[in-house]
Design a protein around this motif. Structure first.
Motif, PDB file in Angstrom:
ATOM      1  N   ALA A 180     -14.720  46.360  35.713  1.00  8.27           N
ATOM      2  CA  ALA A 180     -14.838  47.436  36.995  1.00  8.27           C
ATOM      3  C   ALA A 180     -15.509  46.797  37.980  1.00  8.27           C
ATOM      4  CB  ALA A 180     -15.313  48.696  36.969  1.00  8.27           C
ATOM      5  N   ASP A 181     -17.181  46.005  36.919  1.00  9.06           N
ATOM      6  CA  ASP A 181     -17.891  46.026  37.964  1.00  9.06           C
ATOM      7  C   ASP A 181     -18.183  44.166  38.401  1.00  9.06           C
ATOM      8  OD1 ASP A 181     -18.252  43.675  35.432  1.00  9.06           O
ATOM      9  OD2 ASP A 181     -19.585  44.532  34.092  1.00  9.06           O
ATOM     10  N   GLY A 182     -17.251  43.500  37.983  1.00  7.81           N
ATOM     11  CA  GLY A 182     -16.424  42.492  39.207  1.00  7.81           C
ATOM     12  C   GLY A 182     -16.913  41.077  38.524  1.00  7.81           C
ATOM     13  N   GLU A 183     -17.478  41.043  36.754  1.00  6.07           N
ATOM     14  CA  GLU A 183     -17.665  39.866  36.040  1.00  6.07           C
ATOM     15  C   GLU A 183     -16.547  39.331  35.409  1.00  6.07           C
ATOM     16  OE1 GLU A 183     -20.750  41.036  33.098  1.00  6.07           O
ATOM     17  OE2 GLU A 183     -22.162  41.857  34.444  1.00  6.07           O
ATOM     18  N   ARG A 184     -16.679  38.337  35.590  1.00  6.40           N
ATOM     19  CA  ARG A 184     -15.242  37.330  35.000  1.00  6.40           C
ATOM     20  C   ARG A 184     -15.625  36.003  33.866  1.00  6.40           C
ATOM     21  NH1 ARG A 184     -15.897  36.654  40.608  1.00  6.40           N
ATOM     22  NH2 ARG A 184     -13.476  37.447  41.348  1.00  6.40           N
ATOM     23  N   LYS A 185     -16.889  37.166  33.073  1.00  9.59           N
ATOM     24  CA  LYS A 185     -16.905  36.105  32.128  1.00  9.59           C
ATOM     25  C   LYS A 185     -16.648  36.388  30.430  1.00  9.59           C
ATOM     26  CE  LYS A 185     -21.294  34.552  34.754  1.00  9.59           C
ATOM     27  NZ  LYS A 185     -22.560  34.528  34.646  1.00  9.59           N
ATOM     28  N   ALA A 186     -15.998  36.664  29.747  1.00 10.61           N
ATOM     29  CA  ALA A 186     -15.397  37.631  28.842  1.00 10.61           C
ATOM     30  C   ALA A 186     -15.131  36.795  27.748  1.00 10.61           C
ATOM     31  CB  ALA A 186     -13.826  37.962  28.949  1.00 10.61           C
ATOM     32  N   GLY A 187     -15.489  36.983  26.792  1.00 13.68           N
ATOM     33  CA  GLY A 187     -15.390  35.853  25.482  1.00 13.68           C
ATOM     34  C   GLY A 187     -14.388  36.703  24.272  1.00 13.68           C
ATOM     35  N   ARG A 188     -14.533  35.929  23.208  1.00 16.87           N
ATOM     36  CA  ARG A 188     -13.512  36.017  22.197  1.00 16.87           C
ATOM     37  C   ARG A 188     -13.460  37.281  21.667  1.00 16.87           C
ATOM     38  NH1 ARG A 188     -12.008  32.064  17.152  1.00 16.87           N
ATOM     39  NH2 ARG A 188     -11.180  30.684  18.649  1.00 16.87           N
ATOM     40  N   ALA A 189     -14.472  37.771  21.970  1.00 16.18           N
ATOM     41  CA  ALA A 189     -14.399  39.197  21.026  1.00 16.18           C
ATOM     42  C   ALA A 189     -13.864  40.131  22.563  1.00 16.18           C
ATOM     43  CB  ALA A 189     -15.498  39.463  20.922  1.00 16.18           C
ATOM     44  N   GLU A 190     -14.112  40.045  23.354  1.00 15.93           N
ATOM     45  CA  GLU A 190     -13.479  40.612  24.069  1.00 15.93           C
ATOM     46  C   GLU A 190     -12.120  41.125  24.972  1.00 15.93           C
ATOM     47  OE1 GLU A 190     -16.062  41.268  27.853  1.00 15.93           O
ATOM     48  OE2 GLU A 190     -14.201  41.375  29.153  1.00 15.93           O
ATOM     49  N   PHE A 191     -12.083  39.314  23.929  1.00 13.53           N
ATOM     50  CA  PHE A 191     -10.390  39.138  24.872  1.00 13.53           C
ATOM     51  C   PHE A 191      -9.691  40.051  23.658  1.00 13.53           C
ATOM     52  CE2 PHE A 191     -11.199  35.509  27.360  1.00 13.53           C
ATOM     53  CZ  PHE A 191     -10.062  35.593  28.477  1.00 13.53           C
ATOM     54  N   ILE A 192     -10.302  39.766  22.844  1.00 11.46           N
ATOM     55  CA  ILE A 192      -9.375  40.441  21.094  1.00 11.46           C
ATOM     56  C   ILE A 192      -9.385  41.545  21.236  1.00 11.46           C
ATOM     57  CG2 ILE A 192      -9.100  40.971  18.925  1.00 11.46           C
ATOM     58  CD1 ILE A 192     -10.770  37.963  18.862  1.00 11.46           C
ATOM     59  N   TYR A 193     -10.172  42.572  22.131  1.00  9.98           N
ATOM     60  CA  TYR A 193     -11.118  44.192  22.487  1.00  9.98           C
ATOM     61  C   TYR A 193     -10.250  44.266  23.403  1.00  9.98           C
ATOM     62  CZ  TYR A 193     -12.894  48.245  23.878  1.00  9.98           C
ATOM     63  OH  TYR A 193     -13.751  49.226  24.656  1.00  9.98           O
ATOM     64  N   ALA A 194      -9.727  43.587  24.621  1.00 13.93           N
ATOM     65  CA  ALA A 194      -8.512  44.188  25.319  1.00 13.93           C
ATOM     66  C   ALA A 194      -7.440  43.870  25.201  1.00 13.93           C
ATOM     67  CB  ALA A 194      -8.844  43.222  26.476  1.00 13.93           C
ATOM     68  N   ALA A 195      -6.803  42.941  24.161  1.00 18.20           N
ATOM     69  CA  ALA A 195      -5.996  42.973  23.945  1.00 18.20           C
ATOM     70  C   ALA A 195      -5.529  44.025  22.835  1.00 18.20           C
ATOM     71  CB  ALA A 195      -5.924  41.803  23.034  1.00 18.20           C
ATOM     72  N   LEU A 196      -6.312  44.317  22.313  1.00 10.56           N
ATOM     73  CA  LEU A 196      -5.844  46.105  21.241  1.00 10.56           C
ATOM     74  C   LEU A 196      -5.956  46.516  21.791  1.00 10.56           C
ATOM     75  CD1 LEU A 196      -6.076  46.864  18.134  1.00 10.56           C
ATOM     76  CD2 LEU A 196      -8.847  47.326  18.344  1.00 10.56           C
TER      77      LEU A 196
ATOM     78  N   LYS B 162     -11.209  30.854  32.933  1.00 13.05           N
ATOM     79  CA  LYS B 162     -12.163  30.133  32.148  1.00 13.05           C
ATOM     80  C   LYS B 162     -12.255  29.707  30.896  1.00 13.05           C
ATOM     81  CE  LYS B 162     -13.436  28.455  37.191  1.00 13.05           C
ATOM     82  NZ  LYS B 162     -13.988  28.293  38.134  1.00 13.05           N
ATOM     83  N   SER B 163     -12.527  30.572  30.510  1.00 17.45           N
ATOM     84  CA  SER B 163     -12.936  31.079  29.204  1.00 17.45           C
ATOM     85  C   SER B 163     -12.228  32.027  27.738  1.00 17.45           C
ATOM     86  CB  SER B 163     -14.349  31.982  29.107  1.00 17.45           C
ATOM     87  OG  SER B 163     -13.536  33.357  30.026  1.00 17.45           O
ATOM     88  N   LEU B 164     -10.925  31.419  28.979  1.00 18.38           N
ATOM     89  CA  LEU B 164      -9.822  31.978  27.605  1.00 18.38           C
ATOM     90  C   LEU B 164      -9.493  30.154  26.999  1.00 18.38           C
ATOM     91  CD1 LEU B 164      -7.650  33.686  26.276  1.00 18.38           C
ATOM     92  CD2 LEU B 164      -6.647  33.619  27.684  1.00 18.38           C
ATOM     93  N   LYS B 165      -9.668  30.290  25.747  1.00 18.34           N
ATOM     94  CA  LYS B 165      -9.668  29.292  24.462  1.00 18.34           C
ATOM     95  C   LYS B 165      -7.608  29.206  24.276  1.00 18.34           C
ATOM     96  CE  LYS B 165     -13.845  28.180  23.640  1.00 18.34           C
ATOM     97  NZ  LYS B 165     -14.780  28.027  22.757  1.00 18.34           N
ATOM     98  N   VAL B 166      -6.725  28.198  23.331  1.00 17.05           N
ATOM     99  CA  VAL B 166      -5.715  28.706  23.134  1.00 17.05           C
ATOM    100  C   VAL B 166      -5.453  29.457  22.425  1.00 17.05           C
ATOM    101  CG1 VAL B 166      -4.081  27.181  22.521  1.00 17.05           C
ATOM    102  CG2 VAL B 166      -4.921  25.788  24.622  1.00 17.05           C
ATOM    103  N   SER B 167      -6.464  29.180  20.907  1.00 19.22           N
ATOM    104  CA  SER B 167      -7.119  29.861  19.798  1.00 19.22           C
ATOM    105  C   SER B 167      -6.702  31.123  20.322  1.00 19.22           C
ATOM    106  CB  SER B 167      -8.167  29.350  19.059  1.00 19.22           C
ATOM    107  OG  SER B 167      -9.195  29.435  19.735  1.00 19.22           O
ATOM    108  N   THR B 168      -7.789  31.645  20.865  1.00 19.07           N
ATOM    109  CA  THR B 168      -8.019  32.943  21.349  1.00 19.07           C
ATOM    110  C   THR B 168      -7.235  33.713  21.683  1.00 19.07           C
ATOM    111  OG1 THR B 168     -10.505  32.386  21.544  1.00 19.07           O
ATOM    112  CG2 THR B 168      -9.634  34.862  23.070  1.00 19.07           C
TER     113      THR B 168
END
Length: 388
Positions: free
Chosen positions: A180-196, A225-231
């Motif tokens: 919502a705030d327009g940021e595009r810098k998700a890390g591994r923890a946020e990707f997993i949280y979003a997936a959940l 850009k911050s999404l790795k294959v393992s993540t």
């Protein structure tokens, strides 16, 4: 640094007076609607039976079809019903509505970068000389806008019932808040949280796929850009865990992992006929109607809308207008080589594709409460930016 810390710091922790008033009002409405017991057909036919925990032999001549839909959302009502009784067990929907109300309030603040709070500070210094500014401080607030968003016709209709349309909305809104705030810098923890969040939303009610799919695609694109294959694979595993047990159970029981009456042309089963998945009673019947459906919901509210539709429904059309304005603003900024607000782009694309998928597959308005809420969030963002 924890991945949500910055967002949490920007969320208001102290509720204003209107927030308290609206919260009490929502719970009071849920209480009074709960006095009349829920005797609706769907609840008596299968929602109550799906509340009981565990896996049992559900193939029964009297109760069959609905029991093979994902039961997670219904099971959330089991303990409130056991503790509060049949009538007051429906208060859980009131609690969900209050939660959604608080989330919307916070999303509006995130999407507008707290501009309304700054405006209130400015008005406060001048309101002693201007009564209009005093009224503005009272009524032009995140709480009022959020209350308008959460009190849509079909959301209120769920109060006092055991219908499960509100259960996944806190999860979908939590996912929306990430962008919502327009940021595009998700890390591994946020990707997993979003997936959940996506996995649980789908497990609650798989018609939520209309909204999960476009939001998830655009979320990945904005954070690629911050999404790795393992993540990616770890997030994928996290997403499928919540609903996989139900897929397996349904497939072993009746041969169709999605239950009645979805994908019956692919998953053959002796228990379910191979019929069209979309219900022709609701929604547009042609591509022309699909394009004009937001207007049709206003001009002809009893035509293929729902069993209880009597009054014009304006939210979907409002969302279309707000989406167009936000998207055009993003395009103009891109052409002029200005910064494009990622939140605006995310919401406008999520609304557009979510609306199309909903109309193409279902069109039933109880399944589109999230779209109505998103519509009010979008128009609220435009109003706040205009007045500030």
């Amino acid at each position: 640094r924890f991945f949500l810390r910055k967002r949490i710091e920007r969320i208001p922790t102290k509720p204003d007076a209107l927030f308290v008033v609206f919260t009490v009002g929502i719970m009071a409405l849920a209480f009074f609607k709960g006095i009349i017991p829920d005797t609706s057909y769907d609840v008596g036919y299968y929602h109550i039976y799906k509340q009981y925990p565990g896996y049992i032999d559900n193939i029964n001549a009297d109760v069959f079809v609905g029991t093979f839909l994902f039961p997670l959302a219904d099971r959330l009502f089991y303990y409130p019903r056991m503790l509060l009784g049949y009538r007051m067990g429906t208060l859980f929907n009131g609690y969900l509505m209050v939660t959604i109300f608080a989330q919307i309030r916070n999303i509006i603040r995130l999407a507008t970068d707290s501009k309304l709070s700054e405006l209130h500070v400015s008005w406060a210094s001048k309101s002693i000389f201007n009564p209009l500014r005093s009224l503005g401080r009272l009524f032009v607030s995140e709480s009022v806008l959020a209350f308008l968003a959460v009190t849509t016709f079909y959301a209120i209709a769920d109060l006092g019932t055991y219908l499960v349309d509100l259960t996944a909305l806190p999860l979908l809104l939590a996912f929306l808040a990430l962008q919502a705030d327009g940021e595009r810098k998700a890390g591994r923890a946020e990707f997993i949280y979003a997936a959940l969040l996506c996995g649980l939303s789908f497990a609650m009610k798989f018609t939520n796929a209309f909204f999960i799919a476009p939001m998830l695609v655009f979320y990945i694109l904005q954070n690629r850009k911050s999404l790795k294959v393992s993540t990616f694979f770890l997030s994928l595993l996290t997403a499928v865990i919540p609903f996989t047990p139900y897929l397996i159970y349904n497939y072993l029981s009746i041969g169709n992992p999605f239950g009645f009456t979805f994908l019956t042309s692919i998953f053959k089963t002796p228990y379910l006929p191979a019929i069209a998945e979309n219900d022709l009673r609701w929604g547009p019947l042609s591509h022309k109607e699909l394009l004009l459906w937001p207007i049709k919901m206003i001009t002809d509210p009893t035509y293929h809308i729902s069993e209880i539709s009597k009054y014009p429904q304006i939210y979907i059309l409002v969302g279309c207008i707000a989406t167009a304005i936000l998207f055009i603003g993003c395009v103009v900024n891109a052409i002029r080589k200005r910064k494009v607000h990622g939140g605006d782009l995310f919401m406008s694309l999520a609304y557009t594709f979510g609306l199309y998928l909903w109309l193409e597959v279902s069109g039933y308005p109880r399944y589109a409460i999230f779209l109505e809420i998103l519509a009010v969030i979008e128009i609220s963002v435009l109003i706040i930016r205009f007045i500030s």
